[in-house]
Design an enzyme around this catalytic site. Structure first.
Site, PDB file in Angstrom:
ATOM      1  N   TYR A 170      79.322 -93.086  21.012  1.00 41.80           N
ATOM      2  CA  TYR A 170      80.406 -93.300  21.975  1.00 41.80           C
ATOM      3  C   TYR A 170      81.517 -94.152  21.364  1.00 41.80           C
ATOM      4  O   TYR A 170      82.699 -93.820  21.450  1.00 41.80           O
ATOM      5  CB  TYR A 170      79.840 -93.972  23.231  1.00 41.80           C
ATOM      6  CG  TYR A 170      80.855 -94.231  24.318  1.00 41.80           C
ATOM      7  CD1 TYR A 170      81.310 -93.202  25.144  1.00 41.80           C
ATOM      8  CD2 TYR A 170      81.357 -95.514  24.533  1.00 41.80           C
ATOM      9  CE1 TYR A 170      82.235 -93.447  26.147  1.00 41.80           C
ATOM     10  CE2 TYR A 170      82.282 -95.761  25.538  1.00 41.80           C
ATOM     11  CZ  TYR A 170      82.716 -94.733  26.350  1.00 41.80           C
ATOM     12  OH  TYR A 170      83.635 -94.971  27.342  1.00 41.80           O
TER      13      TYR A 170
ATOM     14  N   LYS B  30      85.599 -93.404  20.592  1.00 35.86           N
ATOM     15  CA  LYS B  30      86.734 -94.147  21.157  1.00 35.86           C
ATOM     16  C   LYS B  30      87.603 -94.744  20.052  1.00 35.86           C
ATOM     17  O   LYS B  30      88.819 -94.859  20.209  1.00 35.86           O
ATOM     18  CB  LYS B  30      86.230 -95.217  22.126  1.00 35.86           C
ATOM     19  CG  LYS B  30      85.579 -94.622  23.392  1.00 35.86           C
ATOM     20  CD  LYS B  30      86.519 -93.675  24.132  1.00 35.86           C
ATOM     21  CE  LYS B  30      85.952 -93.198  25.467  1.00 35.86           C
ATOM     22  NZ  LYS B  30      86.874 -92.306  26.198  1.00 35.86           N
TER      23      LYS B  30
HETATM   24  P1  NAP Z   1      82.541 -90.426  35.009  1.00 35.11           P
HETATM   25  O1  NAP Z   1      82.451 -91.066  36.337  1.00 35.11           O
HETATM   26  O2  NAP Z   1      81.312 -90.026  34.281  1.00 35.11           O
HETATM   27  O3  NAP Z   1      83.532 -89.164  35.134  1.00 35.11           O
HETATM   28  C1  NAP Z   1      83.821 -88.381  34.001  1.00 35.11           C
HETATM   29  C2  NAP Z   1      84.514 -87.113  34.433  1.00 35.11           C
HETATM   30  O4  NAP Z   1      84.759 -86.338  33.231  1.00 35.11           O
HETATM   31  C3  NAP Z   1      83.661 -86.261  35.352  1.00 35.11           C
HETATM   32  O5  NAP Z   1      84.467 -85.679  36.355  1.00 35.11           O
HETATM   33  C4  NAP Z   1      83.100 -85.201  34.391  1.00 35.11           C
HETATM   34  O6  NAP Z   1      82.831 -83.965  34.990  1.00 35.11           O
HETATM   35  C5  NAP Z   1      84.254 -85.025  33.432  1.00 35.11           C
HETATM   36  N1  NAP Z   1      83.784 -84.425  32.183  1.00 35.11           N
HETATM   37  C6  NAP Z   1      82.827 -84.924  31.351  1.00 35.11           C
HETATM   38  N2  NAP Z   1      82.590 -84.032  30.377  1.00 35.11           N
HETATM   39  C7  NAP Z   1      83.393 -82.965  30.608  1.00 35.11           C
HETATM   40  C8  NAP Z   1      83.579 -81.708  29.965  1.00 35.11           C
HETATM   41  N3  NAP Z   1      82.849 -81.362  28.892  1.00 35.11           N
HETATM   42  N4  NAP Z   1      84.478 -80.846  30.465  1.00 35.11           N
HETATM   43  C9  NAP Z   1      85.184 -81.157  31.578  1.00 35.11           C
HETATM   44  N5  NAP Z   1      85.043 -82.322  32.238  1.00 35.11           N
HETATM   45  C10 NAP Z   1      84.158 -83.209  31.759  1.00 35.11           C
HETATM   46  O7  NAP Z   1      83.316 -91.378  33.968  1.00 35.11           O
HETATM   47  P2  NAP Z   1      84.396 -92.557  34.194  1.00 35.11           P
HETATM   48  O8  NAP Z   1      83.666 -93.838  34.174  1.00 35.11           O
HETATM   49  O9  NAP Z   1      85.324 -92.232  35.303  1.00 35.11           O
HETATM   50  O10 NAP Z   1      85.141 -92.466  32.787  1.00 35.11           O
HETATM   51  C11 NAP Z   1      86.464 -91.967  32.657  1.00 35.11           C
HETATM   52  C12 NAP Z   1      87.010 -92.399  31.311  1.00 35.11           C
HETATM   53  O11 NAP Z   1      86.993 -93.823  31.208  1.00 35.11           O
HETATM   54  C13 NAP Z   1      86.213 -91.901  30.110  1.00 35.11           C
HETATM   55  O12 NAP Z   1      87.102 -91.573  29.062  1.00 35.11           O
HETATM   56  C14 NAP Z   1      85.383 -93.099  29.724  1.00 35.11           C
HETATM   57  O13 NAP Z   1      84.979 -93.062  28.369  1.00 35.11           O
HETATM   58  C15 NAP Z   1      86.361 -94.205  30.007  1.00 35.11           C
HETATM   59  N6  NAP Z   1      85.749 -95.520  30.176  1.00 35.11           N
HETATM   60  C16 NAP Z   1      84.814 -95.721  31.150  1.00 35.11           C
HETATM   61  C17 NAP Z   1      84.245 -96.979  31.288  1.00 35.11           C
HETATM   62  C18 NAP Z   1      83.188 -97.256  32.328  1.00 35.11           C
HETATM   63  O14 NAP Z   1      82.524 -98.311  32.224  1.00 35.11           O
HETATM   64  N7  NAP Z   1      83.021 -96.414  33.335  1.00 35.11           N
HETATM   65  C19 NAP Z   1      84.639 -98.028  30.434  1.00 35.11           C
HETATM   66  C20 NAP Z   1      85.606 -97.787  29.473  1.00 35.11           C
HETATM   67  C21 NAP Z   1      86.151 -96.525  29.354  1.00 35.11           C
HETATM   68  P3  NAP Z   1      81.586 -83.725  36.005  1.00 35.11           P
HETATM   69  O15 NAP Z   1      82.239 -83.736  37.355  1.00 35.11           O
HETATM   70  O16 NAP Z   1      81.017 -82.446  35.587  1.00 35.11           O
HETATM   71  O17 NAP Z   1      80.608 -84.867  35.805  1.00 35.11           O
END
Ligand code: NAP
Length: 243
Positions: free
Chosen positions: A148, A152
């Site tokens: 991961y 990033k």
């Molecule tokens: P999340 O709740 O897991 O949501 C991720 C979304 O991306 C979901 O709608 C998922 O689709 C979609 N997705 C994943 N793989 C995909 C694919 N192959 N094709 C199309 N759609 C896909 O994640 P989040 O926490 O909102 O994260 C959003 C962003 O923030 C990411 O880039 C993550 O790395 C970043 N981030 C998150 C955190 C954290 O702690 N949450 C911290 C730092 C950065 P589905 O509906 O099918 O699941």
């Protein structure tokens, strides 16, 4: 008239979490919003919540299907590359499958979508703004985050490369680097108090980020108000990266 009236926006990974909240915010601010994600039922519920949002169900790991889907909706003036996958594996046992899957979705698909969107804007001689959702994990080593974190770090360099090559074409590219946000993804790594406690202790503000904190930073970078900000990684981390 909203701030983004007359502008077309694409948010990837908009089925849930940060992407979903971003899509809703951009619609509220007047943009014509396209929400792309993988699971149809999440997109259905988004459309039910905000009927003006148009949805695209595609798996970003499929290069050709993604390209074709995005080509159908250009021009896109505001792009949020938010979709990503996470996995927790110790360095010694990180599998090649995990590494490839995460690189494919978190990095290669971001390049794919951006090539279509930015390439079209260049042809039209129109301006645009792109925000890549990175992470504090791109700049700090966190236990069990090898694949991961590497994706990033690659997103951060992709952001700089895009800023360098697309700046002259009137397209700005920036990234946000959040700390933990307790979405589905965030809960995967941090719902255990034994892990959350030490992480919270490293964040000067002593708390995780809320989804709205990240959305507000994305909106700032999309707006014309941030016109001279280009190639920047904006931490949304309560000071984690400063400490
Ligand atoms: P999340 O709740 O897991 O949501 C991720 C979304 O991306 C979901 O709608 C998922 O689709 C979609 N997705 C994943 N793989 C995909 C694919 N192959 N094709 C199309 N759609 C896909 O994640 P989040 O926490 O909102 O994260 C959003 C962003 O923030 C990411 O880039 C993550 O790395 C970043 N981030 C998150 C955190 C954290 O702690 N949450 C911290 C730092 C950065 P589905 O509906 O099918 O699941």
């Amino acid at each position: 008239m909203g701030v983004f009236s007359g502008r077309r926006a694409l948010v990837t990974g908009a089925g849930k979490g940060i992407g979903r909240a971003t899509a809703l915010k951009l619609a509220e601010m007047g943009a014509e919003v396209f929400a792309l994600s993988r699971t149809a039922k999440n997109l259905d519920s988004l459309r039910a919540e905000c009927p003006s949002i148009k949805t695209i169900c595609v798996d970003l790991s499929d290069w050709t299907a993604t390209r074709e889907a995005v080509q159908k909706i250009v021009p896109i003036h505001l792009l949020v590359n938010n979709a990503a996958m996470a996995a927790l594996e110790p360095f010694l046992t990180t599998s090649p499958e995990t590494f490839d899957n995460l690189m494919n979705v978190n990095v290669k698909a971001l390049m794919n979508v951006s090539q279509v969107v930015a390439g079209d804007l260049v042809n039209r001689e129109e301006r645009g703004s792109i925000v890549n959702v990175s992470s504090q994990a791109g700049q700090r080593a966190l236990t069990d985050h090898t694949a991961y974190s590497c994706t990033k770090a690659a997103v951060d360099m992709m952001t700089k490369m895009m800023a360098l090559e697309l700046g002259p074409k009137n397209i700005r590219i920036n990234a946000v680097s959040p700390t933990v946000v307790l979405t589905d993804m965030g809960r995967l790594g941090w719902s255990d108090p034994a892990k959350a406690g030490p992480m919270l202790a490293r964040i000067p503000q002593g708390k995780f980020a809320e989804v709205c904190d990240v959305v507000n930073a994305i909106v700032f970078l999309l707006k014309d108000e941030s016109d001279m900000v280009n190639g920047h990684m904006l931490p949304v981390d309560g000071g984690f990266l400063a400490a």
